[in-house]
Scaffold this motif. Structure first.
Motif, mmCIF file in Angstrom:
data_model
loop_
_atom_site.group_PDB
_atom_site.id
_atom_site.type_symbol
_atom_site.label_atom_id
_atom_site.label_comp_id
_atom_site.label_asym_id
_atom_site.label_seq_id
_atom_site.Cartn_x
_atom_site.Cartn_y
_atom_site.Cartn_z
ATOM 1 N N ALA A 34 -4.757 20.256 -18.842
ATOM 2 C CA ALA A 34 -4.390 21.575 -18.523
ATOM 3 C C ALA A 34 -4.049 21.765 -17.185
ATOM 4 C CB ALA A 34 -5.792 22.570 -19.157
ATOM 5 N N ALA A 35 -4.726 21.259 -16.216
ATOM 6 C CA ALA A 35 -4.369 21.372 -14.996
ATOM 7 C C ALA A 35 -3.121 20.848 -14.508
ATOM 8 C CB ALA A 35 -5.562 20.764 -14.085
ATOM 9 N N GLU A 36 -2.784 19.789 -15.129
ATOM 10 C CA GLU A 36 -1.667 18.912 -14.810
ATOM 11 C C GLU A 36 -0.416 19.833 -15.543
ATOM 12 O OE1 GLU A 36 -0.336 14.029 -14.650
ATOM 13 O OE2 GLU A 36 -1.308 14.843 -16.619
ATOM 14 N N ALA A 37 -0.632 20.357 -16.638
ATOM 15 C CA ALA A 37 0.389 21.070 -17.229
ATOM 16 C C ALA A 37 0.814 22.401 -16.355
ATOM 17 C CB ALA A 37 -0.143 21.417 -18.689
ATOM 18 N N ALA A 38 -0.170 22.863 -15.995
ATOM 19 C CA ALA A 38 -0.162 24.192 -15.172
ATOM 20 C C ALA A 38 0.545 23.815 -13.696
ATOM 21 C CB ALA A 38 -1.286 24.881 -14.858
ATOM 22 N N SER A 39 0.261 22.676 -13.098
ATOM 23 C CA SER A 39 0.989 22.111 -12.108
ATOM 24 C C SER A 39 2.516 21.634 -12.283
ATOM 25 C CB SER A 39 0.286 20.835 -11.676
ATOM 26 O OG SER A 39 0.742 20.338 -10.311
ATOM 27 N N LYS A 40 2.576 21.229 -13.295
ATOM 28 C CA LYS A 40 4.133 20.982 -13.557
ATOM 29 C C LYS A 40 4.877 22.192 -13.790
ATOM 30 C CE LYS A 40 3.591 16.456 -15.608
ATOM 31 N NZ LYS A 40 3.514 15.448 -16.724
ATOM 32 N N GLU A 41 4.224 23.254 -14.457
ATOM 33 C CA GLU A 41 4.996 24.387 -14.599
ATOM 34 C C GLU A 41 5.125 25.196 -13.225
ATOM 35 O OE1 GLU A 41 4.491 28.866 -16.661
ATOM 36 O OE2 GLU A 41 2.980 27.435 -17.189
ATOM 37 N N ALA A 42 4.098 25.116 -12.349
ATOM 38 C CA ALA A 42 4.328 25.787 -10.934
ATOM 39 C C ALA A 42 5.466 24.692 -10.116
ATOM 40 C CB ALA A 42 3.076 25.546 -9.885
ATOM 41 N N ALA A 43 5.533 23.515 -10.272
ATOM 42 C CA ALA A 43 6.641 22.649 -9.910
ATOM 43 C C ALA A 43 7.796 22.932 -10.374
ATOM 44 C CB ALA A 43 6.363 21.173 -9.997
ATOM 45 N N GLY A 44 8.056 23.261 -11.475
ATOM 46 C CA GLY A 44 9.402 23.634 -12.211
ATOM 47 C C GLY A 44 9.922 24.887 -11.516
ATOM 48 N N LEU A 45 9.112 25.841 -11.262
ATOM 49 C CA LEU A 45 9.296 27.212 -10.585
ATOM 50 C C LEU A 45 9.519 26.891 -8.940
ATOM 51 C CD1 LEU A 45 6.431 29.500 -12.079
ATOM 52 C CD2 LEU A 45 9.075 29.499 -12.613
ATOM 53 N N ARG A 46 9.438 25.574 -8.699
ATOM 54 C CA ARG A 46 9.401 25.205 -7.346
ATOM 55 C C ARG A 46 8.467 25.923 -6.358
ATOM 56 N NH1 ARG A 46 15.656 23.971 -5.905
ATOM 57 N NH2 ARG A 46 14.808 24.600 -3.811
ATOM 58 N N ASN A 47 7.151 26.249 -6.906
ATOM 59 C CA ASN A 47 6.352 27.002 -5.862
ATOM 60 C C ASN A 47 4.929 26.135 -6.398
ATOM 61 O OD1 ASN A 47 5.591 29.157 -4.337
ATOM 62 N ND2 ASN A 47 4.361 30.056 -6.117
ATOM 63 N N GLN A 48 5.042 24.639 -6.454
ATOM 64 C CA GLN A 48 3.770 24.104 -6.279
ATOM 65 C C GLN A 48 2.972 23.960 -5.079
ATOM 66 O OE1 GLN A 48 4.367 19.682 -7.385
ATOM 67 N NE2 GLN A 48 2.664 19.694 -8.860
ATOM 68 N N TRP A 49 1.824 24.295 -5.114
ATOM 69 C CA TRP A 49 1.003 24.232 -3.669
ATOM 70 C C TRP A 49 0.395 23.037 -3.614
ATOM 71 C CZ3 TRP A 49 -2.609 29.073 -4.736
ATOM 72 C CH2 TRP A 49 -1.901 30.170 -4.571
ATOM 73 N N THR A 50 0.471 22.249 -2.225
ATOM 74 C CA THR A 50 0.114 21.074 -1.850
ATOM 75 C C THR A 50 -1.397 21.181 -2.089
ATOM 76 O OG1 THR A 50 -0.409 21.926 0.364
ATOM 77 C CG2 THR A 50 1.640 20.733 -0.073
ATOM 78 N N THR A 51 -2.207 22.172 -2.148
ATOM 79 C CA THR A 51 -3.698 22.079 -2.384
ATOM 80 C C THR A 51 -4.034 21.684 -3.888
ATOM 81 O OG1 THR A 51 -3.730 24.446 -2.674
ATOM 82 C CG2 THR A 51 -4.205 23.738 -0.652
ATOM 83 N N THR A 52 -2.960 22.205 -4.836
ATOM 84 C CA THR A 52 -3.131 21.726 -6.213
ATOM 85 C C THR A 52 -3.004 20.277 -6.431
ATOM 86 O OG1 THR A 52 -1.990 23.816 -6.771
ATOM 87 C CG2 THR A 52 -2.195 22.259 -8.448
ATOM 88 N N VAL A 53 -2.019 19.556 -5.571
ATOM 89 C CA VAL A 53 -1.888 18.195 -5.987
ATOM 90 C C VAL A 53 -3.036 17.531 -5.297
ATOM 91 C CG1 VAL A 53 -0.490 16.229 -4.989
ATOM 92 C CG2 VAL A 53 0.567 18.590 -5.616
ATOM 93 N N ALA A 54 -3.397 17.780 -4.140
ATOM 94 C CA ALA A 54 -4.739 17.270 -3.526
ATOM 95 C C ALA A 54 -6.030 17.248 -4.375
ATOM 96 C CB ALA A 54 -4.989 17.820 -2.145
ATOM 97 N N THR A 55 -6.180 18.598 -4.954
ATOM 98 C CA THR A 55 -7.309 18.795 -5.921
ATOM 99 C C THR A 55 -7.125 17.846 -7.046
ATOM 100 O OG1 THR A 55 -7.357 21.053 -4.872
ATOM 101 C CG2 THR A 55 -8.967 20.551 -6.775
ATOM 102 N N LEU A 56 -5.963 17.876 -7.791
ATOM 103 C CA LEU A 56 -5.657 16.994 -8.763
ATOM 104 C C LEU A 56 -6.176 15.557 -8.430
ATOM 105 C CD1 LEU A 56 -2.429 18.239 -10.492
ATOM 106 C CD2 LEU A 56 -4.725 17.960 -11.643
ATOM 107 N N ALA A 57 -5.764 14.858 -7.175
ATOM 108 C CA ALA A 57 -6.038 13.524 -6.816
ATOM 109 C C ALA A 57 -7.552 13.485 -6.730
ATOM 110 C CB ALA A 57 -5.385 13.446 -5.422
ATOM 111 N N ALA A 58 -8.304 14.569 -6.178
ATOM 112 C CA ALA A 58 -9.825 14.595 -6.148
ATOM 113 C C ALA A 58 -10.428 14.513 -7.570
ATOM 114 C CB ALA A 58 -10.137 15.766 -5.252
#
Length: 102
Positions: A34-58
């Motif tokens: 679910a988190a990855e899908a939301a992150s990909k949607e944000a990336a598609g809108l060209r507004n993916q936050w770096t904190t999201t990527v870091a939290t997914l990695a954690a």
């Protein structure tokens, strides 16, 4: 009499609660997906936050270590961050026009 009734009521409530269960790998995978899908949607809108990527990695790191409770918490946090970035992107898509000097 009142004290024993209160104690009995308290015990009834405690035993009525479902027991806490440890998170499983399947729970983690669902939360991460679910988190990855939301992150990909944000990336598609060209507004993916770096904190999201870091939290997914954690979340992935915690799951790799077998700590699924912490992994799920991080995945849910990453999903919330991604959804917030999606909200930001969609709300600011038209909002900038109201700030334009005329």
């Amino acid at each position: 009499m009142k004290r024993s009734l209160s104690l009995a009521l308290l015990l009834a409530v405690i035993f009525a609660l479902p027991p806490a269960r440890a998170a499983t790998e399947a729970d983690y995978k669902a939360a991460y997906a679910a988190a990855e899908a939301a992150s990909k949607e944000a990336a598609g809108l060209r507004n993916q936050w770096t904190t999201t990527v870091a939290t997914l990695a954690a979340a992935k790191k915690a799951a790799d270590g077998g700590d699924f409770d912490r992994a799920i918490a991080a995945a849910k946090e990453a999903e919330a961050l991604a959804k917030a970035s999606i909200f930001q992107a969609t709300s600011e898509k038209e909002a900038w026009k109201t700030m334009e000097i005329r």
